[in-house]
Design an enzyme around this catalytic site. Structure first.
Site, PDB file in Angstrom:
ATOM      1  N   SER A   1       2.904  -5.498  -0.588  1.00 20.38           N
ATOM      2  CA  SER A   1       3.509  -5.278  -1.801  1.00 20.38           C
ATOM      3  C   SER A   1       4.584  -4.142  -1.620  1.00 20.38           C
ATOM      4  O   SER A   1       5.422  -4.866  -0.925  1.00 20.38           O
ATOM      5  CB  SER A   1       2.190  -4.544  -2.716  1.00 20.38           C
ATOM      6  OG  SER A   1       2.438  -4.398  -4.117  1.00 20.38           O
TER       7      SER A   1
ATOM      8  N   ASP B   1      -1.193 -10.289  -4.588  1.00 16.72           N
ATOM      9  CA  ASP B   1      -1.090  -8.872  -4.116  1.00 16.72           C
ATOM     10  C   ASP B   1      -1.503  -8.532  -2.865  1.00 16.72           C
ATOM     11  O   ASP B   1      -2.859  -8.827  -2.722  1.00 16.72           O
ATOM     12  CB  ASP B   1      -1.444  -7.979  -5.012  1.00 16.72           C
ATOM     13  CG  ASP B   1      -1.428  -6.596  -4.682  1.00 16.72           C
ATOM     14  OD1 ASP B   1      -0.336  -6.073  -3.784  1.00 16.72           O
ATOM     15  OD2 ASP B   1      -2.462  -5.761  -5.075  1.00 16.72           O
TER      16      ASP B   1
END
Length: 283
Positions: free
Chosen positions: A39, A160
């Site tokens: 991320s 993610d």
């Protein structure tokens, strides 16, 4: 420095702390042969690997309050809180250009963590044949459930990286590294709590049941990883840089002054611990 990995946690705008740490590393010419991030950690890591000192600050602090960066209005109209096209196209290609040539000439192995929606497991990428592939994988790594769409890449749906492997120490270990420097974006003692919307994730991602399960147990994985890191720290295998004072910045922070302060906190705390870090790396 041989066989030493740098592991970067995500955390959205809390990544301003990591940006400060990495700029200190660049100022002191501290270069790691291996960098892995998920991320925001992956985004910060890419600029560090390309040796673009100050780029992360420009992106996160100076553009953090830009209306195209974070928009609650867009969240309701388009189901996108973060402006993903702005962050992964306009910023790197126009406003704050990413030096892909420098990235290509790197000697560092750079690894980006994502979550495979089909398997619910972490999927890591270390090969980026062109600028588009790099930006697409980093975008996937930063695509949070409910507030960003998944990304299709190489026949898989990805989201993610912080879901399946929030602090990617395992790939650094598996690569053969014997020591690991970890930059966290949470204070010591932080414990992730179980999310309250698990029932909704089950319904929302009914076509990806393993991904929904990964979301349900995300807090368990995070806390288990923290315990593992603590044990490795006690054994002298890990050096951890983490915020030493309570954070005043959230994942979706837009206040430029707070983001600046967090960046400076990361820089100063890395500087304060530089002697211990040098000793850890050299021994």
């Amino acid at each position: 420095m041989d066989r030493t990995g740098l592991v970067l946690e995500g955390g959205g705008m809390r990544g301003a702390y990591t940006a400060g740490v990495l700029d200190f590393f660049l100022d002191e010419k501290v270069h790691f042969p291996y960098v892995v991030g998920a991320s925001a950690g992956a985004c910060n890591g890419s600029s560090y690997v390309a040796a673009q000192r100050g780029r992360n600050y420009e992106v996160m602090v100076n553009y953090g309050d830009h209306p195209e960066y974070i928009s609650f209005k867009r969240m309701f109209t388009e189901r996108q809180l973060f402006g993903m096209d702005f962050i992964f196209d306009k910023l790197p290609n126009q406003l704050v250009p990413f030096d892909y040539d420098a990235f290509l000439s790197r000697t560092t192995e750079f690894v980006v963590g994502t979550t495979n929606m089909r398997t619910g497991e972490a999927q890591f990428f270390d090969h980026f044949p062109d600028r588009t592939s790099l930006l697409k994988v980093m975008r996937a790594s930063s695509s949070l459930p409910l507030i960003a769409p998944s990304i299709s890449y190489l026949g898989e749906e990805l989201m993610d990286g912080g879901i399946a492997d929030p602090i990617p120490i395992n790939p650094s270990i598996e690569s053969g590294n014997k020591k690991h420097v970890i930059v966290l974006t949470r204070n010591d003692g932080y414990i992730k709590k179980r999310m309250k919307m698990n029932w909704y994730f089950t319904r929302k991602y009914k076509n990806f049941p393993k991904f929904a399960q990964a979301l349900r147990i995300r807090h368990q994985k995070y806390n288990t990883t923290l315990r593992k890191i603590k044990q490795m720290e006690e054994n002298g295998q890990v050096f951890v840089l983490r915020p030493q004072t309570p954070l005043q910045v959230s994942r979706i922070e837009k206040n430029r002054q707070r983001l600046h302060q967090l960046y400076m906190q990361g820089y100063k705390e890395a500087e304060q611990q530089s002697d211990q870090l040098a000793k850890f790396i050299q021994t």
